[in-house]
Enzyme design. Structure first.
Site, mmCIF file in Angstrom:
data_model
loop_
_atom_site.group_PDB
_atom_site.id
_atom_site.type_symbol
_atom_site.label_atom_id
_atom_site.label_comp_id
_atom_site.label_asym_id
_atom_site.label_seq_id
_atom_site.Cartn_x
_atom_site.Cartn_y
_atom_site.Cartn_z
ATOM 1 N N CYS A 6 0.803 -1.450 -0.196
ATOM 2 C CA CYS A 6 -0.111 0.016 -0.152
ATOM 3 C C CYS A 6 0.642 1.316 0.001
ATOM 4 O O CYS A 6 0.156 2.373 -0.329
ATOM 5 C CB CYS A 6 -0.953 -0.065 1.136
ATOM 6 S SG CYS A 6 -1.670 -1.651 1.454
ATOM 7 N N HIS A 62 -4.274 6.084 0.423
ATOM 8 C CA HIS A 62 -4.071 4.827 0.097
ATOM 9 C C HIS A 62 -5.525 4.469 0.430
ATOM 10 O O HIS A 62 -6.217 4.760 1.572
ATOM 11 C CB HIS A 62 -3.188 3.903 0.720
ATOM 12 C CG HIS A 62 -3.663 2.546 0.771
ATOM 13 N ND1 HIS A 62 -3.859 1.950 -0.556
ATOM 14 C CD2 HIS A 62 -3.965 1.734 1.636
ATOM 15 C CE1 HIS A 62 -4.173 0.727 -0.276
ATOM 16 N NE2 HIS A 62 -4.408 0.440 1.056
ATOM 17 N N ASN A 94 -9.309 -2.399 -2.178
ATOM 18 C CA ASN A 94 -7.948 -1.939 -2.240
ATOM 19 C C ASN A 94 -7.487 -2.928 -3.002
ATOM 20 O O ASN A 94 -7.176 -4.040 -2.967
ATOM 21 C CB ASN A 94 -7.865 -2.456 -0.637
ATOM 22 C CG ASN A 94 -6.622 -2.162 -0.159
ATOM 23 O OD1 ASN A 94 -5.459 -1.914 -0.994
ATOM 24 N ND2 ASN A 94 -6.332 -2.373 0.983
#
Lengths: 78, 331
Positions: free
Chosen positions: B106, B256, B286
């Protein structure tokens, strides 16, 4: 924040039960919405209202609503 | 002085999609409704190649001018050789280029920008193709609700070039690393610490009814959340300090995109304007190091970024690894 206020927010924002449903004796595992997301929501609730961070593992070791309140005892007013 | 800048961004999503259950209350909370999922024989490098092809098509940039490929992935084609080398070949980029993979999640895009900046501003390379790509779906167990509903597969391609200028377009950077958090977001088996055996495939049920094996991705959501609350505000203040800025000077904050719930909480905690804080993961989930460039591209498409706008990018997660940087838009 008082104990009552905490329980009310917990009912409304974390485990989605009608106000007044929970008692200190309520076993968390019996609640449909007590899952990994709920533990995150509890951490958020405590961070937002008390400015402290709950330890995830301690949280997961709580069996009842009372145990949860016990973790926050010094931070909540009666 | 040569200063690096972001020239263009494109992304590619696999066509196959998994939908989250709209009747599940969790779906609204995390803000993820559907997630692109790579097919069995589709790897992260395939997605990255598609993203790069899209970039060349849309921008008409001559791929013969790319002299460096950087691929951020945690889903490589092989342990060796380096996946970026395979990508060089598939894209037909001149063999005089440099290429390497780096393994971050991430926080990856921001680290990638720092690497690209280093190469360009030292005169070591002129046009960097920074690729991100992951297929976390190949790590998550279908019956593990704690992770399956969160992650999507995607890849992005960013072109970074240099231009004569006085001020930075990319930077400064702040970085962070805490290996204590390693076990909170991990695929335990499959590397050299714990090679795959029959044991690794044994599925176990956790206290919430989620099923996973040692070869599956495990995430301790509450601990990750705690990490985020603990480190991100401090990181942002470090960035403000070293760049001598305050929050009101920024036009956009691109964090993020882990899940809507955590992002909203962070936004409120940091007191950031809703309009400057895009939450854009409903159709992607995600996508690890791809989330930031995907948001940037979508913002650009909506004409929400103008020349000279000041952006703050913040990435955080697996490792633990995190980073933040400023970007002054130059297009």
């Amino acid at each position: 924040m008082t104990v009552k206020e905490f329980i009310a927010k917990f009912e409304q924002d974390v485990v989605f039960v009608p106000e007044g449903t929970l008692t200190r004796e309520t076993v968390l595992d019996t609640l449909d919405d007590w899952d990994s997301m709920a533990t995150v929501a509890t951490i958020a609730l405590v961070d937002e209202n008390l400015g402290i961070q709950l330890n995830g593992d301690q949280l997961l070791s709580c069996k009842t609503v009372g145990d949860l309140i016990g973790l926050l005892n010094h931070q909540l007013e009666d | 002085m040569i200063k690096s800048y972001i020239r263009d961004i494109e992304y590619y999503l696999p066509e196959n999609v998994e939908n989250n259950n709209v009747e599940d209350r969790l779906t609204d909370k995390i803000g993820i409704y559907s997630r692109p999922i790579a097919l069995k024989n589709e790897t992260a490098s395939d997605l990255a190649v598609m993203a790069a092809e899209k970039l060349f098509l849309e921008t008409k940039f001559n791929r013969q001018d790319v002299d460096f490929i950087i691929f951020c992935t945690q889903s490589p084609d092989y342990l060796l050789p380096t996946t970026a080398c395979l990508i060089q070949s598939k894209l037909g980029i001149p063999s005089s280029c440099g290429a390497f993979d780096f393994n971050l999640g991430c926080s990856g895009y921001i680290y990638g920008l720092s690497l690209a900046k280093g190469l360009v501003e030292t005169g070591s390379a002129r046009h960097i193709l920074l690729l991100t790509g992951d297929t976390y779906s190949k790590y998550t167990n279908e019956n593990d609700r704690s992770v399956r509903v969160l992650f999507g597969d995607a890849a992005t391609a960013t072109l970074i070039s240099g231009i004569e200028a006085q001020e930075d377009f990319i930077g400064p950077f702040v970085f962070g690393t805490d290996g204590q958090g390693a076990n909170n977001l991990i695929v335990p088996a499959g590397g050299h610490k714990e090679p795959i055996t029959e044991e690794s495939k044994v599925e176990v049920e956790d206290q919430f009814g989620n099923i996973r094996s040692r070869a599956n991705l495990y995430m301790n959501g509450p601990e990750i959340f705690n990490f985020t609350l603990r480190e991100i505000p401090a990181t942002i203040h470090r960035l403000l300090d070293i760049s001598n800025k305050n929050l009101t000077e920024y036009d956009l904050f691109v964090f993020h995109q882990a899940n809507k719930y955590m992002l909203e909480h962070l936004r409120k905690k940091l007191k950031l304007d809703v309009e400057k804080f895009p939450i854009d993961l409903g159709n992607y989930g995600n996508t690890v190091s791809s989330t930031i460039p995907i948001v940037l591209k979508n913002q650009l498409r909506q004409n929400r970024i103008e020349k000279n706008d000041l952006l703050m990018l913040v990435g955080f997660g697996v490792g633990y690894s995190w980073a933040g940087c400023n970007v002054r838009w130059n297009k």
